[in-house]
Design a protein around this motif. Structure first.
Motif: not given
Length: 76
Positions: A5-28
């Motif tokens: 089965a295809i699995a993500s290399p990043i756990p699903d629980a990290w998605y919201p944190t990664l999205s907020v962090l990366m969007l914040a860095i991108g906006l800065v």
């Protein structure tokens, strides 16, 4: 032999944190790009700095948007 089965290399629980962090860095970085464009004169601007800043902002905003979609259940 059954396919694996295809699995993500990043756990699903990290998605919201990664999205907020990366969007914040991108906006800065985007804000710093706009500030640089507004405060520098035409003669003192550097094309290399503009391209690097734009590329970094684009990468962070792109991956932040990807993780935001994944966190909200839209699997792309």
């Amino acid at each position: 032999m059954a396919p694996k089965a295809i699995a993500s290399p990043i756990p699903d629980a990290w998605y919201p944190t990664l999205s907020v962090l990366m969007l914040a860095i991108g906006l800065v970085v985007t804000a710093s790009f706009f500030i640089y464009e507004a405060t520098s004169s035409r003669k003192t601007r550097s094309l290399a700095k503009e391209l690097v800043t734009g590329a970094v902002a684009s990468v962070f905003l792109g991956f932040g948007s990807l993780f935001l979609l994944l966190a909200s259940g839209v699997y792309v």
